[in-house]
Design a protein around this motif. Structure first.
Motif, PDB file in Angstrom:
ATOM      1  N   SER A  43      61.776  33.923  17.811  1.00 45.89           N
ATOM      2  CA  SER A  43      62.675  34.144  16.678  1.00 45.89           C
ATOM      3  C   SER A  43      63.801  33.114  16.662  1.00 45.89           C
TER       4      SER A  43
ATOM      5  N   THR B 113      50.137  38.161   9.919  1.00 43.83           N
ATOM      6  CA  THR B 113      50.992  37.010  10.239  1.00 43.83           C
ATOM      7  C   THR B 113      50.396  35.679   9.807  1.00 43.83           C
TER       8      THR B 113
ATOM      9  N   ARG C 139      60.781  38.998   9.563  1.00 47.01           N
ATOM     10  CA  ARG C 139      60.684  40.157  10.442  1.00 47.01           C
ATOM     11  C   ARG C 139      62.051  40.768  10.719  1.00 47.01           C
TER      12      ARG C 139
ATOM     13  N   GLU D 137      60.201  33.608  12.405  1.00 47.70           N
ATOM     14  CA  GLU D 137      60.158  35.064  12.213  1.00 47.70           C
ATOM     15  C   GLU D 137      61.211  35.567  11.225  1.00 47.70           C
TER      16      GLU D 137
END
Length: 748
Positions: A422, A522, A476, A473
């Motif tokens: 991330s 994903t 997310r 990411e």
């Protein structure tokens, strides 16, 4: 007959995460210290009022915290490491929690087998003066609201020592620490406190018998104050320690009847007539409504052994959200069988009244009816059930061994650099998700905005000079929530926040039915990222064990079965990522260690299915696909064999806060695969310089061959700011270049 009720702690972040928001406002300079403290006091007092209105007789107080309650006790007791002693007040407190420029924070690790993180005390021979003024002030405020129902919560001295990093033998610390606890009890006694909860969860650990003499000597001293002591244990049973623990000089003992075999122990050994038994029978760590037909028979077995008892949750309610009635967007059949903190208070009172002889037939029938409706709402999925039945041994292993597949994988420079996955979740990124959720952005507009973030992230990573990239990411919210939202069988709350550490709050998903993947999760974002660079981009997945351990799973279905269902969904995702061109796929398992049962005799069963579920996820990968995994803030020395059995090509670890202990555990255990030695602490705002990272890397190559080492931060960068991330990663890459030249020159 009257049976009293009690609590052992309560959620402390605020129903709307007021404490989190106040903390982050204070850290950013937008809120002053008094406003921060006032917010915490308001949340604390609201919690007391809720428990009072529910009719709880003995209300645990003093567990609310600015960051971590174990850190609080380090401060109260004067356990301040030398590197923080030139600081004071909140500056010192938060430096211990988060670090400060040039000053590393305390180590952080998991609180027993939960997903809560505590800060590990460091205790040397030189202790500063204790200061219990905050504890006493809290008691004064609580008594004004709760009267004699207020019961102070104290972290037990032996548990504190057991969980600390000790610079001197424990035997040298017992007496000075005991004196501090004595002074606290002596200060509490004149306040009219009728009882003190002393939490000693370390009593359920397998090595508790090694500390028997310390428990006995300390509690003999504390008992002399004459203040009734309530010894609280939870998370497991007392095991072979039961006979001597129940003889300690305390007035009450709490046992957890939701885990382990405390019922067997109390039936076999009995329970002292001069003590009250705290019956922890409402599970404080799941969110499912009680089933009276299962719990009332347990109480019926206990009551002939001792009639002097109280009914309570099994542990602090900090592990569940506040109120299930707020989740109006969940399907009604599911919502009606959920029980958060407020509902658990009602359950405690219901069980106490029923055990005392009241006929609450209507309430029992209502609960039973809710469960019947839920069972019809969530039937088994035959497709996934058939897949489970037809699994073969080959499904759990790669087609080639590690040594044979290594040469087929993507070539990289020595000491390859990467990140854990991330990148910063800025307010702009968060607003994108909010706008999409509100319908202010179409799916196409949302994807376009996310793709812009991905492109910027790829560009920054290439400019920094990383070898293996990630997409960042940005789509997310949370590493478990994101996947659960795309899998059938998962449900998500709006207000179901719980504290992970400090200001970090998560909303654990609820696994309410069979888990099935209906489409790729994903692949779109991976394709976008990989199209923007010639360098390899990692596919990023969260592993099945972490999905289970960081969710609220069904309690009537075996955890192994639920983990295997998730593993099958991830297995399909691995295949789709490979088909999309992924050469490296990371399946994170940060929660593997925390799921270990607290009793070592139960480890093998857990590790067997936990490792197998990871292998089921990754087993479909082709030899040329490099499988990574990440683990953090855990101790690995005692499960190295099982980590090796995961058969991941690369394991990245948290190492910067643990003084390289994690690395030493791997090397001492003979770990043979590649290791990403976490070289700096991402949970600190401090920016590491090249020399600091170089020192960490040199420790790495002193313990592992260069060919086994990867270079990465110790965890994801989600919580950091770009102004911190970019210079930190530049230092990391520069340190790696220097070390490559050194090792090349030396021929290592």
């Amino acid at each position: 007959m009257v049976i009293q009720t009690a609590t052992l702690g309560y959620p402390r972040i605020g129903k709307n995460r007021e404490v989190k928001k106040a903390l982050e406002g204070f850290w950013s300079g937008k809120l002053d210290s008094e406003s921060l403290l006032q917010t915490v006091r308001q949340v604390e007092e609201s919690n007391w009022q809720t428990q009072l209105q529910a009719g709880i007789d003995r209300i645990g107080i003093g567990d609310t915290t600015l960051y971590d309650s174990v850190l609080d006790w380090s401060v109260y007791l004067g356990l301040i490491p030398e590197r923080f002693q030139h600081l004071s007040g909140l500056e010192q407190y938060f430096a211990m929690a988060r670090g400060k420029e040039g000053i590393p924070a305390l180590e952080m690790t998991k609180w027993f087998d939960t997903n809560y993180h505590y800060l590990v005390p460091e205790i040397s021979a030189q202790l500063l003066s204790a200061d219990f003024s905050d504890v006493l002030e809290t008691v004064h405020r609580a008594q004004q609201i709760l009267g004699q129902r207020a019961v102070p919560i104290i972290l037990g001295p032996v548990t504190l020592l057991r969980l600390s990093r000790l610079e001197v033998p424990i035997s040298e610390l017992v007496s000075p620490l005991c004196d501090r606890y004595l002074n606290l009890l002596l200060a509490l006694k004149p306040l009219g406190v009728e009882e003190v909860q002393i939490h000693e969860p370390a009593l359920v650990l397998g090595d508790a018998t090694n500390f028997k003499e310390y428990y006995e000597s300390i509690y003999a001293s504390l008992a002399k104050v004459g203040l009734p002591l309530h010894l609280v244990t939870y998370f497991d049973d007392l095991g072979e320690n039961y006979p001597w623990v129940v003889q300690l000089p305390v007035s009450s003992i709490s046992l957890d009847f939701t885990r382990g075999r405390n019922l067997e122990l109390i039936k076999h050994y009995g329970f002292p007539a001069d003590k009250r038994l705290g019956v922890g029978i409402v599970d404080a760590r799941n969110i499912w409504q009680i089933r009276p037909d299962r719990l009332l028979p347990i109480l019926e077995e206990i009551q002939p052994i001792t009639s002097n008892l109280s009914i309570q949750p099994s542990a602090s309610l900090q592990f569940v959200p506040y109120d299930a009635t707020r989740e109006t967007k969940l399907p009604e059949p599911l919502r009606n069988v959920l029980s958060f903190a407020e509902q658990k208070l009602q359950e405690v009172v219901f069980l106490a009244r029923t055990a005392a002889g009241e006929d609450l037939k209507q309430e029992r029938e209502s609960i039973q009816a809710s469960w019947q409706v839920f069972e019809q709402f969530s039937p088994a999925n035959q497709v996934v059930q058939d897949r489970l039945k037809n699994l073969k041994m080959d499904d759990f292993q790669r087609s080639l061994s590690y040594s044979l597949r290594l040469s087929e994988q993507i070539p990289l420079p020595p000491l390859p650099t990467t990140t854990i996955g991330s990148f910063p979740q800025t307010s702009e990124v968060r607003q994108l998700r909010v706008k999409y959720k509100r319908g202010e952005l179409t799916l196409a507009q949302y994807h376009q905005s996310i793709d812009t973030q991905i492109a910027q992230c790829i560009k920054i990573q290439e400019e920094i000079g990383l070898d293996v990239l990630v997409h960042g990411e940005f789509e997310r919210t949370d590493m478990v929530e994101y996947f659960g939202q795309q899998l059938s069988g998962f449900a998500f709350t709006e207000h179901g926040w719980v504290q992970s550490y400090g200001s970090r709050c998560v909303r654990p998903p609820i696994i309410y039915g069979d888990v099935v993947r209906t489409e790729p999760m994903t692949v779109r974002e991976f394709k976008v990222a990989q199209s923007l660079t010639e360098k390899p981009v990692k596919g990023m997945l969260t592993g099945p064990v972490t999905m289970i351990n960081w969710s609220y799973p069904r309690t009537d279905i075996a955890r192994q079965e639920q983990a295997f269902q998730i593993a099958l969904a991830l297995r399909d995702e691995v295949a789709d990522l490979e088909a999309a061109g992924a050469k490296i796929i990371q399946i994170d398992e940060p929660a593997l260690r925390e799921g270990l049962p607290l009793k070592t005799e139960r480890w093998n069963e857990y590790l067997s299915w936990a490792v197998d579920s990871f292998k089921l996820s990754a087993g479909i990968a082709k030899p040329e696909t490099q499988i990574h995994t990440h683990m953090c803030y855990s101790e690995f020395g005692d499960i190295i064999t099982d980590i090796e059995r995961l058969d991941a090509d690369v394991l990245s670890i948290e190492n910067s806060r643990s003084n390289n202990e994690t690395l030493y555990e791997l090397t001492d255990g003979g770990y043979s695969k590649q290791v990403g030695n976490g070289v700096y602490d991402v949970h600190s705002p401090a920016i590491p310089n090249t020399e600091q990272i170089l020192s960490q890397l040199r420790t790495g190559i002193a313990n592992l061959p260069v060919k086994q080492i990867w270079v990465n931060p110790d965890c994801g960068l989600k919580t950091r700011r770009w102004e911190e991330v970019v210079p930190s990663l530049k230092s990391m890459v520069q340190a790696t270049k220097i070390l490559r030249e050194e090792t090349n020159a030396s021929g290592k």
